[in-house]
Write a protein that holds these residues in place. Structure first.
Motif, mmCIF file in Angstrom:
data_model
loop_
_atom_site.group_PDB
_atom_site.id
_atom_site.type_symbol
_atom_site.label_atom_id
_atom_site.label_comp_id
_atom_site.label_asym_id
_atom_site.label_seq_id
_atom_site.Cartn_x
_atom_site.Cartn_y
_atom_site.Cartn_z
ATOM 1 N N TYR A 1 0.812 -1.295 0.082
ATOM 2 C CA TYR A 1 0.069 0.122 -0.094
ATOM 3 C C TYR A 1 0.934 1.195 -0.102
ATOM 4 C CZ TYR A 1 -4.469 -2.700 0.455
ATOM 5 O OH TYR A 1 -5.621 -3.501 0.163
ATOM 6 N N ALA B 1 -12.675 3.460 -6.058
ATOM 7 C CA ALA B 1 -11.587 3.024 -4.999
ATOM 8 C C ALA B 1 -11.964 3.434 -3.616
ATOM 9 C CB ALA B 1 -10.251 3.667 -5.581
ATOM 10 N N CYS C 1 -8.714 -7.889 -0.296
ATOM 11 C CA CYS C 1 -9.991 -8.213 -1.090
ATOM 12 C C CYS C 1 -11.002 -7.462 -0.112
ATOM 13 C CB CYS C 1 -10.257 -9.393 -1.577
ATOM 14 S SG CYS C 1 -12.021 -9.742 -2.241
ATOM 15 N N HIS C 2 -11.678 -6.490 -0.309
ATOM 16 C CA HIS C 2 -12.637 -5.844 0.294
ATOM 17 C C HIS C 2 -13.790 -6.856 0.891
ATOM 18 C CE1 HIS C 2 -16.191 -3.165 1.368
ATOM 19 N NE2 HIS C 2 -15.095 -2.496 2.085
ATOM 20 N N ASP D 1 -12.998 1.176 -1.388
ATOM 21 C CA ASP D 1 -12.548 0.055 -0.522
ATOM 22 C C ASP D 1 -11.185 0.064 -0.267
ATOM 23 O OD1 ASP D 1 -12.077 -0.378 -3.169
ATOM 24 O OD2 ASP D 1 -12.551 -2.838 -3.128
ATOM 25 N N TYR D 2 -10.325 0.574 -1.398
ATOM 26 C CA TYR D 2 -8.842 0.838 -1.390
ATOM 27 C C TYR D 2 -8.616 1.975 -0.183
ATOM 28 C CZ TYR D 2 -4.187 2.519 -2.476
ATOM 29 O OH TYR D 2 -2.993 3.045 -2.430
ATOM 30 N N GLU D 3 -9.094 2.948 -0.293
ATOM 31 C CA GLU D 3 -8.958 4.067 0.554
ATOM 32 C C GLU D 3 -9.215 3.503 2.229
ATOM 33 O OE1 GLU D 3 -9.875 7.574 3.068
ATOM 34 O OE2 GLU D 3 -11.089 6.032 2.514
ATOM 35 N N HIS E 1 -2.417 -2.553 -4.175
ATOM 36 C CA HIS E 1 -3.672 -3.103 -3.325
ATOM 37 C C HIS E 1 -3.278 -4.586 -3.110
ATOM 38 C CE1 HIS E 1 -7.675 -3.154 -1.898
ATOM 39 N NE2 HIS E 1 -8.365 -3.196 -3.211
ATOM 40 N N ASP F 1 -9.604 -5.541 -8.385
ATOM 41 C CA ASP F 1 -9.870 -4.391 -7.759
ATOM 42 C C ASP F 1 -11.271 -4.251 -7.022
ATOM 43 O OD1 ASP F 1 -8.210 -3.437 -10.304
ATOM 44 O OD2 ASP F 1 -7.434 -2.604 -8.581
#
Length: 236
Positions: A160, A192, A168-169, A194-196, A165, A235
């Motif tokens: 990160y 994005a 997996c959310h 879930d990434y944040e 990434h 993603d």
């Protein structure tokens, strides 16, 4: 007075927008969990198909809503607020010591929640844990492909930090007390969010990890949200 969470309970957040075709099997996978102390919070984001009717029929036929330790709540949004708003609405409704995410078109292994709770209890320093997963094409569950982009331990923070990434959310479980501290998903990064959310844990110095075992099953289909932004499963 601080918010009182229910010890040992896992609150599972399932957001659904026009998922009548898939949500019953998703909920069946949660009904079959070996871990009993759960509440399923379904945020129906103003679906225009039969999603709500399917949920109600599932509740009546499964008997989950009548169980003392397996509670089901459907939150019907009056208008569509989008993925981050729907997830965060579910997070505010969650009463459990632990909170898990489940995408409404995917499935969880029967021991997923049990193993994630065990992990968090045996690793008190970890605030969030995901798992590895296997993807399958809609209608071909037996033809699975294990993900190869999930990382573990110190490699997660390094990934990160480099803008990558590797969690997996849909697989994550985290401590409810941490949501009380850092809040939910942002609307600043469409596609994005879930990434944040994962980065928010790391930026607050909260360790995260993944369980290498496949405990989640990702359904690849033409209407999935990730295809709108990226066109690939990594993603989601």
């Amino acid at each position: 007075m601080s918010f009182q969470r229910v010890p040992g309970r896992v609150s599972i957040i399932v957001t659904a927008y026009n998922r009548a075709r898939y949500i019953r099997k998703c909920l069946d996978s949660l009904r079959k969990q070996s871990y009993n102390n759960i509440e399923i919070i379904i945020v129906n984001d103003a679906s225009t198909d039969r999603t709500s009717q399917v949920i109600e029929a599932w509740r009546k036929s499964s008997g989950v809503a009548l169980s003392r330790k397996r509670r089901v709540l459907e939150v019907k949004m009056p208008r569509n607020i989008g993925f981050p708003g729907a997830v965060t609405t579910g997070l505010f409704m969650a009463r459990g010591e632990f909170i898990a995410i489940q995408d409404s078109d995917d499935l969880s292994h029967p021991k997923r929640l049990e193993k994630q709770v065990q992990f968090l209890r045996s690793h008190p320093e970890v605030g969030l844990v995901g798992t590895n997963y296997a993807s399958f094409t809609n209608g071909a569950f037996n033809k699975q492909e294990q993900a190869n982009w999930i990382k573990y331990g110190n490699d997660i923070r390094e990934t990160y930090a480099a803008g990558g990434h590797c969690v997996c959310h849909g697989t994550i479980m985290f401590r409810g007390s941490i949501f009380d501290q850092i809040g939910g998903l942002t609307r600043r990064m469409e596609g994005a969010e879930d990434y944040e959310f994962i980065v928010k844990f790391l930026n607050n110095g909260i360790p995260i990890n993944n369980i290498p075992e496949v405990l989640y099953y990702y359904r690849a289909h033409s209407l999935q949200r990730s295809r709108k932004y990226f066109g690939k499963e990594e993603d989601k």
